[in-house]
Structure formats: structure tokens, C-alpha cells
Design a protein around this motif. Structure first.
Motif, PDB file in Angstrom:
ATOM      1  N   PHE A   1     -56.680 110.683  20.256  1.00 16.81           N
ATOM      2  CA  PHE A   1     -55.825 109.722  20.950  1.00 16.81           C
ATOM      3  C   PHE A   1     -55.852 108.405  20.181  1.00 16.81           C
ATOM      4  N   GLU A   2     -54.698 107.793  20.095  1.00 16.22           N
ATOM      5  CA  GLU A   2     -54.574 106.542  19.358  1.00 16.22           C
ATOM      6  C   GLU A   2     -55.155 105.400  20.172  1.00 16.22           C
ATOM      7  N   CYS A   3     -56.134 104.700  19.588  1.00 14.23           N
ATOM      8  CA  CYS A   3     -56.711 103.510  20.212  1.00 14.23           C
ATOM      9  C   CYS A   3     -56.088 102.276  19.554  1.00 14.23           C
ATOM     10  N   SER A   4     -56.540 101.103  19.915  1.00 16.14           N
ATOM     11  CA  SER A   4     -55.931  99.889  19.372  1.00 16.14           C
ATOM     12  C   SER A   4     -56.167  99.737  17.877  1.00 16.14           C
ATOM     13  N   ASP A   5     -57.196 100.429  17.335  1.00 16.60           N
ATOM     14  CA  ASP A   5     -57.508 100.293  15.911  1.00 16.60           C
ATOM     15  C   ASP A   5     -57.574 101.638  15.186  1.00 16.60           C
ATOM     16  N   GLY A   6     -56.966 102.666  15.763  1.00 18.51           N
ATOM     17  CA  GLY A   6     -56.956 103.966  15.094  1.00 18.51           C
ATOM     18  C   GLY A   6     -57.267 105.103  16.042  1.00 18.51           C
ATOM     19  N   PRO A   7     -57.156 106.345  15.568  1.00 15.80           N
ATOM     20  CA  PRO A   7     -57.336 107.503  16.445  1.00 15.80           C
ATOM     21  C   PRO A   7     -58.797 107.878  16.679  1.00 15.80           C
ATOM     22  N   LEU A   8     -59.073 108.384  17.879  1.00 12.55           N
ATOM     23  CA  LEU A   8     -60.394 108.864  18.270  1.00 12.55           C
ATOM     24  C   LEU A   8     -60.249 110.292  18.789  1.00 12.55           C
ATOM     25  N   MET A   9     -60.992 111.216  18.183  1.00 16.39           N
ATOM     26  CA  MET A   9     -60.970 112.612  18.626  1.00 16.39           C
ATOM     27  C   MET A   9     -61.862 112.750  19.861  1.00 16.39           C
ATOM     28  N   ILE A  10     -61.314 113.337  20.923  1.00 13.26           N
ATOM     29  CA  ILE A  10     -62.055 113.504  22.168  1.00 13.26           C
ATOM     30  C   ILE A  10     -61.921 114.962  22.623  1.00 13.26           C
TER      31      ILE A  10
ATOM     32  N   GLY B   1     -49.545 111.921  27.866  1.00 11.39           N
ATOM     33  CA  GLY B   1     -48.872 110.617  27.888  1.00 11.39           C
ATOM     34  C   GLY B   1     -49.617 109.608  28.742  1.00 11.39           C
ATOM     35  N   MET B   2     -50.119 110.044  29.875  1.00  9.67           N
ATOM     36  CA  MET B   2     -50.878 109.161  30.759  1.00  9.67           C
ATOM     37  C   MET B   2     -52.168 108.686  30.090  1.00  9.67           C
ATOM     38  N   ILE B   3     -52.855 109.616  29.422  1.00  9.48           N
ATOM     39  CA  ILE B   3     -54.096 109.264  28.723  1.00  9.48           C
ATOM     40  C   ILE B   3     -53.813 108.312  27.572  1.00  9.48           C
ATOM     41  N   SER B   4     -52.758 108.599  26.813  1.00  9.80           N
ATOM     42  CA  SER B   4     -52.424 107.774  25.646  1.00  9.80           C
ATOM     43  C   SER B   4     -52.146 106.331  26.038  1.00  9.80           C
ATOM     44  N   GLU B   5     -51.460 106.137  27.159  1.00  8.91           N
ATOM     45  CA  GLU B   5     -51.145 104.787  27.605  1.00  8.91           C
ATOM     46  C   GLU B   5     -52.407 103.979  27.890  1.00  8.91           C
ATOM     47  N   ILE B   6     -53.445 104.658  28.367  1.00 10.71           N
ATOM     48  CA  ILE B   6     -54.708 103.973  28.677  1.00 10.71           C
ATOM     49  C   ILE B   6     -55.516 103.739  27.400  1.00 10.71           C
ATOM     50  N   MET B   7     -55.615 104.761  26.549  1.00  8.75           N
ATOM     51  CA  MET B   7     -56.468 104.686  25.376  1.00  8.75           C
ATOM     52  C   MET B   7     -56.031 103.599  24.395  1.00  8.75           C
ATOM     53  N   LYS B   8     -54.734 103.382  24.258  1.00  7.42           N
ATOM     54  CA  LYS B   8     -54.236 102.466  23.238  1.00  7.42           C
ATOM     55  C   LYS B   8     -54.556 100.994  23.532  1.00  7.42           C
ATOM     56  N   LYS B   9     -55.070 100.733  24.710  1.00  5.75           N
ATOM     57  CA  LYS B   9     -55.343  99.344  25.097  1.00  5.75           C
ATOM     58  C   LYS B   9     -56.674  98.824  24.570  1.00  5.75           C
ATOM     59  N   GLU B  10     -57.574  99.725  24.152  1.00  9.32           N
ATOM     60  CA  GLU B  10     -58.896  99.304  23.697  1.00  9.32           C
ATOM     61  C   GLU B  10     -59.225  99.956  22.351  1.00  9.32           C
ATOM     62  N   SER B  11     -60.300  99.463  21.725  1.00 10.32           N
ATOM     63  CA  SER B  11     -60.684  99.941  20.393  1.00 10.32           C
ATOM     64  C   SER B  11     -61.417 101.276  20.458  1.00 10.32           C
ATOM     65  N   ARG B  12     -61.561 101.902  19.306  1.00 13.52           N
ATOM     66  CA  ARG B  12     -62.314 103.159  19.225  1.00 13.52           C
ATOM     67  C   ARG B  12     -63.770 102.939  19.617  1.00 13.52           C
ATOM     68  N   ALA B  13     -64.352 101.831  19.167  1.00  8.00           N
ATOM     69  CA  ALA B  13     -65.752 101.557  19.492  1.00  8.00           C
ATOM     70  C   ALA B  13     -65.937 101.403  20.999  1.00  8.00           C
ATOM     71  N   TYR B  14     -64.992 100.760  21.647  1.00  5.39           N
ATOM     72  CA  TYR B  14     -65.059 100.570  23.099  1.00  5.39           C
ATOM     73  C   TYR B  14     -65.079 101.914  23.814  1.00  5.39           C
ATOM     74  N   TRP B  15     -64.109 102.758  23.475  1.00  6.55           N
ATOM     75  CA  TRP B  15     -64.028 104.057  24.145  1.00  6.55           C
ATOM     76  C   TRP B  15     -65.200 104.964  23.772  1.00  6.55           C
ATOM     77  N   SER B  16     -65.588 104.941  22.504  1.00  3.28           N
ATOM     78  CA  SER B  16     -66.675 105.812  22.061  1.00  3.28           C
ATOM     79  C   SER B  16     -67.973 105.491  22.794  1.00  3.28           C
ATOM     80  N   ALA B  17     -68.247 104.204  22.990  1.00  2.52           N
ATOM     81  CA  ALA B  17     -69.474 103.804  23.702  1.00  2.52           C
ATOM     82  C   ALA B  17     -69.459 104.347  25.131  1.00  2.52           C
ATOM     83  N   LYS B  18     -68.314 104.248  25.801  1.00  2.31           N
ATOM     84  CA  LYS B  18     -68.207 104.742  27.173  1.00  2.31           C
ATOM     85  C   LYS B  18     -68.328 106.264  27.236  1.00  2.31           C
ATOM     86  N   LEU B  19     -67.707 106.935  26.285  1.00  2.00           N
ATOM     87  CA  LEU B  19     -67.770 108.398  26.254  1.00  2.00           C
ATOM     88  C   LEU B  19     -69.175 108.885  25.926  1.00  2.00           C
TER      89      LEU B  19
END
Length: 274
Positions: free
Chosen positions: A139-148, A189-207
């Protein structure tokens, strides 16, 4: 058939030397109308169907960037020889081991063959996604894609929690993978809209905090900067005066990296040992 012409083909030599283990690696296999047909990695990827499976669905089909056919056929050949050695230890009898690039290609497409044989249909190319698991992609984050990869319902529930929607896994439309797959485009589409708002590091830490498997899509230079790569010590610079990095084998025996310190011999270096 040059080996047969000069008498050093597998059937001839294994008959003459019953304990001999002879490995015969070809392009399209030792049987059939194409047994003498030449072939290379890109041709096998094309003919065996791998290229048809690879690439973004919005673009053209693409060759797999790694020579997976060449590498895997070498591995199957080595495995076959090891099996033949075990057989010889038990029976005293040698073997003729046949492998081919095409058979390796067919093995890599086997899951798709199984699906097609049951449904009569081929799923569209998925890019980074999976033909049957949803969600399971980058999924595309604010600074690039993150595989989940939340590969089961338990992990999907945790992923939904990270996304701020813990109610999704309890909704009938998203409760099971079958239901999610039926609404793939909507959910992605729903997930993408949420993921693109924050960075990969942000999401990765939460995951990571909830144990949901994830990782960034790295370039090769970025891979070489990873602390995990340094810790595994798989690459080395064995030649003085050269920055070239060479890999050891992707296995360790009793904690030691196999092949890590090996150098290619100079011409004639081992003549006296052979």
C-alpha cells in the motif's frame, strides 16, 4: 546430441559404470518433441507461462527480474544428486538424474495450473498482491509503498485495528477472506485512502507492535544498508583492491556461513589437485 555421439551421455556411462551418478541438465527435458530444443532463462519464463503471471495489471506482462529458472534448476539438480548419493549408499547403485529449465518453470506455475484446472479461469495479474488473499499487498504511504501481509483472519483483525477500524472484521462484508475477496476493489480502496496519510515508518511501527507482517519495498542499495543484512554477514569483499561484493551461500552449518570466504581460483591454480 553431442554427448551420445561421442559416448559420454548418461545412459552410456551409467551402464558402463553402475555406481556412477550422472546429472543431465537440459533446456526442455529429456523426453518429448522438444528434448533437443535450446533454451535460455527468458525463453523458459515465456514458454512456461511465468511472464504471463508477472507485472502490474495496468501494464504489460513482465519478465521476473531474477533468473529464478537458472537458479532453481541448479538447486533441483543438486538435490537430485544428493538423493542419488543416498540411494547409492543404500543399494550400491548409481543413477541418472535428469533436470531441465522447463520442468522448473512448470513447477513455479503449478499453483496457477491447479487453480485453472479446477475453475477454468486465470486470475488477473496482481502486481504486489495475491490472487486469493485480501488484503495482502503493498500500500502506498506518504513516502513510498509498504508491503503488508495479514494472511489470516486473526491478523486481519489486528490490521483493521491499526487502520482505526476495529469494527471491519465483524462486518459481514469483510468477516472472512472469501467475503473480502468478493469486495476486493472496495476494501483495497478504503485501506489505500487511510495508508497514504502517514509514512511507512509510522505504519510499520504500529503493525510491528501488533505482530502484523510488513516491510518496505526496498531498492538494492537500501537493502545493503539494513542492519539485518550486516548481522547475517552474507556478503564479503574477498579481493584486495576491489569494492565488489560477493555472496556466501544462504545457509549456515553449526553457525558458520557456507562458502563465505571462498574465492574463484586463478587459471591453473588447482591443476595439481585435480
Amino acid at each position: 546430441d553431442v554427448p551420445a555421439k561421442f559416448g559420454f551421455d548418461g545412459p552410456t556411462l551409467t551402464k558402463r559404470f553402475p555406481r556412477l551418478i550422472y546429472a543431465d541438465l537440459g533446456a526442455f527435458g529429456h523426453l518429448g518433441p522438444w528434448k533437443d530444443r535450446p533454451g535460455y532463462e527468458p525463453i523458459i519464463q515465456a514458454v512456461a507461462g511465468l511472464i504471463s503471471l508477472n507485472g502490474d495489471p495496468s501494464g504489460p506482462e513482465a519478465r521476473i527480474g531474477v533468473s529464478i529458472i537458472d537458479l532453481s534448476t541448479g538447486m533441483w539438480t543438486a538435490i537430485g544428486v544428493l538423493a542419488a548419493l543416498a540411494k547409492r549408499t543404500a543399494t550400491g547403485q548409481g543413477s541418472l538424474v535428469n533436470t531441465s529449465l522447463f520442468e522448473s518453470g512448470l513447477m513455479w506455475t503449478s499453483n496457477h495450473v491447479a487453480g485453472w484446472s479446477v475453475t477454468g479461469k486465470m486470475p488477473p495479474r496482481q502486481g504486489t498482491g495475491h490472487p486469493s488473499l485480501t488484503p495482502y499487498q503493498a500500500f502506498e504511504c506518504s513516502d513510498g509503498p509498504l508491503m503488508i501481509c495479514p494472511g489470516n483472519d486473526r491478523l486481519w483483525r489486528k490490521f483493521a485495528e491499526v487502520l482505526g477500524h476495529p469494527e471491519w472484521p465483524d462486518e459481514a462484508r469483510f468477516k472472512t477472506n472469501v467475503q473480502r475477496a468478493e469486495r476486493r476493489e472496495m476494501l483495497l480502496g478504503m485501506i489505500s485512502e487511510i495508508m497514504k496519510k502517514e509514512s511507512r515508518a509510522y505504519w510499520s511501527a504500529k503493525l510491528d507492535a501488533l505482530g502484523v507482517p510488513n516491510g518496505p519495498l526496498n531498492s538494492v542499495p537500501q537493502v545493503m544498508e539494513l542492519a539485518q543484512v550486516a548481522a547475517l554477514a552474507m556478503f564479503s569483499q574477498p579481493y584486495a583492491g576491489s569494492n565488489a561484493l560477493f555472496h556466501g551461500l544462504p545457509l549456515s552449518i553449526d553457525g558458520e556461513r557456507a562458502g563465505a570466504a571462498e574465492k574463484a581460483p586463478k587459471i591453473g591454480e588447482h591443476d595439481g589437485k585435480i
